[in-house]
Write an enzyme that holds these catalytic residues in place. Structure first.
Site, PDB file in Angstrom:
ATOM      1  N   GLU A   1      -9.359   3.892  -2.170  1.00 47.15           N
ATOM      2  CA  GLU A   1      -8.126   3.750  -2.926  1.00 47.15           C
ATOM      3  C   GLU A   1      -8.384   3.031  -4.251  1.00 47.15           C
ATOM      4  O   GLU A   1      -9.446   2.452  -4.468  1.00 47.15           O
ATOM      5  CB  GLU A   1      -7.086   2.951  -2.119  1.00 47.15           C
ATOM      6  CG  GLU A   1      -6.835   3.484  -0.715  1.00 47.15           C
ATOM      7  CD  GLU A   1      -5.681   2.784  -0.010  1.00 47.15           C
ATOM      8  OE1 GLU A   1      -4.899   2.071  -0.709  1.00 47.15           O
ATOM      9  OE2 GLU A   1      -5.551   2.941   1.215  1.00 47.15           O
TER      10      GLU A   1
ATOM     11  N   ARG B   1      -7.525   3.966  13.577  1.00 49.35           N
ATOM     12  CA  ARG B   1      -6.583   5.078  13.739  1.00 49.35           C
ATOM     13  C   ARG B   1      -5.961   5.137  15.133  1.00 49.35           C
ATOM     14  O   ARG B   1      -4.798   5.526  15.275  1.00 49.35           O
ATOM     15  CB  ARG B   1      -7.309   6.403  13.435  1.00 49.35           C
ATOM     16  CG  ARG B   1      -7.841   6.525  12.023  1.00 49.35           C
ATOM     17  CD  ARG B   1      -6.744   6.446  10.991  1.00 49.35           C
ATOM     18  NE  ARG B   1      -7.246   6.724   9.643  1.00 49.35           N
ATOM     19  CZ  ARG B   1      -6.524   6.640   8.546  1.00 49.35           C
ATOM     20  NH1 ARG B   1      -5.243   6.266   8.626  1.00 49.35           N
ATOM     21  NH2 ARG B   1      -7.055   6.911   7.364  1.00 49.35           N
TER      22      ARG B   1
ATOM     23  N   THR C   1      -8.720  -5.581   4.370  1.00 48.52           N
ATOM     24  CA  THR C   1      -8.676  -4.679   3.227  1.00 48.52           C
ATOM     25  C   THR C   1      -9.661  -5.227   2.203  1.00 48.52           C
ATOM     26  O   THR C   1      -9.539  -6.384   1.785  1.00 48.52           O
ATOM     27  CB  THR C   1      -7.262  -4.611   2.607  1.00 48.52           C
ATOM     28  OG1 THR C   1      -6.350  -4.092   3.582  1.00 48.52           O
ATOM     29  CG2 THR C   1      -7.252  -3.728   1.379  1.00 48.52           C
TER      30      THR C   1
ATOM     31  N   LYS D   1      -3.952  -1.730  10.487  1.00 47.16           N
ATOM     32  CA  LYS D   1      -4.299  -1.841   9.073  1.00 47.16           C
ATOM     33  C   LYS D   1      -4.607  -3.274   8.643  1.00 47.16           C
ATOM     34  O   LYS D   1      -5.304  -3.489   7.655  1.00 47.16           O
ATOM     35  CB  LYS D   1      -3.124  -1.337   8.220  1.00 47.16           C
ATOM     36  CG  LYS D   1      -2.838   0.151   8.342  1.00 47.16           C
ATOM     37  CD  LYS D   1      -3.761   0.949   7.444  1.00 47.16           C
ATOM     38  CE  LYS D   1      -3.283   2.378   7.320  1.00 47.16           C
ATOM     39  NZ  LYS D   1      -4.110   3.150   6.373  1.00 47.16           N
TER      40      LYS D   1
ATOM     41  N   GLN E   1      -3.388   2.427  15.205  1.00 49.87           N
ATOM     42  CA  GLN E   1      -2.319   2.810  14.295  1.00 49.87           C
ATOM     43  C   GLN E   1      -1.408   3.883  14.882  1.00 49.87           C
ATOM     44  O   GLN E   1      -0.186   3.809  14.791  1.00 49.87           O
ATOM     45  CB  GLN E   1      -2.938   3.306  12.990  1.00 49.87           C
ATOM     46  CG  GLN E   1      -1.944   3.736  11.937  1.00 49.87           C
ATOM     47  CD  GLN E   1      -2.639   4.313  10.716  1.00 49.87           C
ATOM     48  OE1 GLN E   1      -3.861   4.355  10.656  1.00 49.87           O
ATOM     49  NE2 GLN E   1      -1.866   4.761   9.755  1.00 49.87           N
TER      50      GLN E   1
ATOM     51  N   HIS F   1      -3.634  14.159   0.714  1.00 49.53           N
ATOM     52  CA  HIS F   1      -3.849  13.298   1.877  1.00 49.53           C
ATOM     53  C   HIS F   1      -2.656  13.374   2.820  1.00 49.53           C
ATOM     54  O   HIS F   1      -2.811  13.527   4.040  1.00 49.53           O
ATOM     55  CB  HIS F   1      -4.071  11.862   1.402  1.00 49.53           C
ATOM     56  CG  HIS F   1      -4.239  10.866   2.502  1.00 49.53           C
ATOM     57  ND1 HIS F   1      -5.309  10.859   3.361  1.00 49.53           N
ATOM     58  CD2 HIS F   1      -3.445   9.821   2.894  1.00 49.53           C
ATOM     59  CE1 HIS F   1      -5.190   9.860   4.218  1.00 49.53           C
ATOM     60  NE2 HIS F   1      -4.065   9.218   3.966  1.00 49.53           N
TER      61      HIS F   1
ATOM     62  N   GLU G   1     -10.718   4.105   3.869  1.00 52.97           N
ATOM     63  CA  GLU G   1      -9.757   4.723   2.965  1.00 52.97           C
ATOM     64  C   GLU G   1     -10.101   4.306   1.545  1.00 52.97           C
ATOM     65  O   GLU G   1      -9.985   3.123   1.191  1.00 52.97           O
ATOM     66  CB  GLU G   1      -8.320   4.312   3.298  1.00 52.97           C
ATOM     67  CG  GLU G   1      -7.788   4.967   4.554  1.00 52.97           C
ATOM     68  CD  GLU G   1      -6.281   4.815   4.713  1.00 52.97           C
ATOM     69  OE1 GLU G   1      -5.701   5.570   5.502  1.00 52.97           O
ATOM     70  OE2 GLU G   1      -5.700   3.937   4.036  1.00 52.97           O
TER      71      GLU G   1
ATOM     72  N   GLU H   1      -9.588  12.752   7.557  1.00 56.99           N
ATOM     73  CA  GLU H   1      -9.439  14.048   6.893  1.00 56.99           C
ATOM     74  C   GLU H   1     -10.742  14.845   6.950  1.00 56.99           C
ATOM     75  O   GLU H   1     -10.738  16.036   7.259  1.00 56.99           O
ATOM     76  CB  GLU H   1      -9.055  13.849   5.429  1.00 56.99           C
ATOM     77  CG  GLU H   1      -7.707  13.236   5.179  1.00 56.99           C
ATOM     78  CD  GLU H   1      -7.508  12.961   3.707  1.00 56.99           C
ATOM     79  OE1 GLU H   1      -7.171  13.901   2.965  1.00 56.99           O
ATOM     80  OE2 GLU H   1      -7.730  11.798   3.296  1.00 56.99           O
TER      81      GLU H   1
ATOM     82  N   ASP I   1      -9.118   0.366   2.322  1.00 58.35           N
ATOM     83  CA  ASP I   1      -8.133  -0.100   3.301  1.00 58.35           C
ATOM     84  C   ASP I   1      -8.564   0.363   4.691  1.00 58.35           C
ATOM     85  O   ASP I   1      -8.086   1.370   5.204  1.00 58.35           O
ATOM     86  CB  ASP I   1      -6.754   0.451   2.941  1.00 58.35           C
ATOM     87  CG  ASP I   1      -5.655  -0.093   3.842  1.00 58.35           C
ATOM     88  OD1 ASP I   1      -5.767  -1.254   4.254  1.00 58.35           O
ATOM     89  OD2 ASP I   1      -4.698   0.648   4.130  1.00 58.35           O
TER      90      ASP I   1
ATOM     91  N   ASP J   1       0.851  -1.187   0.000  1.00 60.43           N
ATOM     92  CA  ASP J   1       0.000   0.000   0.000  1.00 60.43           C
ATOM     93  C   ASP J   1       0.889   1.240   0.000  1.00 60.43           C
ATOM     94  O   ASP J   1       1.764   1.384   0.862  1.00 60.43           O
ATOM     95  CB  ASP J   1      -0.897  -0.005   1.236  1.00 60.43           C
ATOM     96  CG  ASP J   1      -2.029   1.011   1.134  1.00 60.43           C
ATOM     97  OD1 ASP J   1      -2.329   1.459   0.014  1.00 60.43           O
ATOM     98  OD2 ASP J   1      -2.615   1.344   2.169  1.00 60.43           O
TER      99      ASP J   1
END
Length: 421
Positions: free
Chosen positions: A194, A230, A250, A246, A233, A126, A192, A351, A226, A119
């Site tokens: 992607e 948080r 996924t 993570k 993480q 971002h 996320e 975000e 993904d 990844d």
């Protein structure tokens, strides 16, 4: 003028004949096998190819795209031409029509066996937002960010097909104001949005893939979500980066859009300053004009655009192999969160909500800083075709389920400072 198929395709369908994405499906009690989406149907490829004594028929009877991917780019192009002819020439209708199965009658499976999963962190917007959030007293971009595509190795065994339940992961996290960690379900579950690139042709150890060679190795693209915890993480990420925050899941879309179908979406990549080193440059590099849409419980929360991604798919592949690391058939190379400059172009909740400090308000009046149990996330994407038509990736979806065990989620709040792709 747009090419048309004798198979009825509704206006706005993600699967016109210009697309022809591949997936693995099962029908009734039969074994999974390879099919191609066209309109509201899946074309069962194994019996169709066998009826014409095609020498590639056996690869479509497999429960994975990997045997087909391993045939290489010449075979990919030839099969695409074969399919397009049979779906646009009325004289093949009697032969093909009996192998069309309504999509609502099939079950979709993981389309390929994931060999390795890497990844990347290719969106400057971002990276800047998260840098300002996590490292307010430092430059938002690390010193190396504009010189190389940053990435990390994920856990291939936890890549799953769209629709797989998102079980809230347990883990170790440190709550705001605490000096020691605790263990329990994440309170900062994030999405996320992607794009992922699927490797077909492998390399040998020591072989480097140049920027202009990407189309010999990348078969196609999928949507990726993904999922990220948080709080887990941010506590674990230093010094070695993402790990358990993570690796729990996924999700990818069930349909792999061939790179050949995306010719009409290929655009000039963004200007890069400073110019990248020579191994990250090529004469035929490209970005992709893809429009993504992220829905939370049916409500659109973001519309990121892939065209603004700083690092291109070819540069990611060139950097991955620059030290001689080999590619394997079935490798998944993800872009990292797709985010743009606008407030509505953020491909993650961290975000959108500024780390949870400014929750979004949904139409039912509820608010979200991060995902709650029962929430459903749907990510879709569309792209232009060469002849003016528009095609899509389908969707990657997931619904959050409660943690299987562990204590109650910790209070939400700004994550601990960390580097967070």
């Amino acid at each position: 003028m747009a090419v048309t198929s004798w198979v009825p395709v509704a206006e706005g369908s993600h699967f016109p004949v210009q697309n022809l994405p591949y997936g693995v499906f099962s029908h009734a009690e039969e074994e999974p096998r390879v099919g191609v989406a066209i309109g509201d149907h899946v074309l069962d490829l194994a019996p169709l190819a066998a009826s014409e004594w095609a020498d590639f028929a056996s690869v479509f009877a497999a429960p994975s795209l990997n045997p087909f991917l391993a045939l290489g780019s010449r075979a990919w192009h030839a099969v695409r031409q074969w399919l397009t002819e049979r779906l646009t020439d009325e004289t093949y209708r009697a032969l093909v029509e009996s192998e069309l199965i309504p999509l609502d009658q099939v079950r979709m499976h993981l389309p390929f066996e994931v060999a390795d999963y890497v990844d990347f962190y290719a969106s400057e917007h971002h990276a800047r937002r998260l840098g300002r959030l996590f490292r307010p007293d430092e430059p938002p971009l690390p010193a190396n960010w504009r010189h190389l595509p940053i990435g990390y190795h994920g856990r291939a065994g936890t890549v799953a097909v769209s629709g797989t339940p998102v079980i809230r992961p347990d883990g170790q996290r440190r709550t705001p104001g605490s000096t020691s960690p605790s263990f329990g379900p994440t309170a900062q579950l994030d999405l996320e949005a992607e794009i992922g690139f699927v490797i077909g042709t492998p390399t040998v150890r020591g072989q480097q893939v140049g920027v202009d060679d990407v189309r010999e190795h990348v078969f196609g693209a999928v949507l990726v979500n993904d999922w990220s915890a948080r709080d887990l993480q941010s506590w674990e990420a230093r010094p070695l980066g993402p790990f358990l925050g993570k690796s729990f899941l996924t999700s990818i879309s069930p349909w792999v859009v061939p790179l050949d179908a995306l010719d009409g979406a290929m655009v000039a990549p963004p200007t890069q300053e400073p110019p990248p080193l020579s191994y990250l440059r090529g004469e035929h590099d490209f970005g992709l004009d893809l429009d993504l849409e992220v829905r939370l419980n049916g409500h659109v929360v973001a519309r990121p655009q892939y065209a603004g991604m700083y690092w291109t798919p070819a540069q990611m592949l060139a950097h991955l192999t620059s030290n001689g690391a080999s590619l394997r058939t079935g490798d998944l190379i993800a872009s990292g969160t797709v985010s743009g400059p606008g407030e509505d172009e953020c491909g993650s909740l961290i975000e959108i909500t500024s780390g949870g400090s400014t929750p979004i308000v949904l139409p039912d009046g509820t608010t979200r800083s991060f995902l709650e149990d029962g929430d459903e996330v749907i990510v879709q994407a569309t792209a232009p075709a060469l002849d003016g038509a528009r095609l899509g990736f389908g969707a990657v979806t997931g619904r959050v389920r409660p943690a299987s065990h562990g204590s109650a989620p910790a209070p939400t709040g700004a994550p601990e400072p960390a580097v967070a792709p």
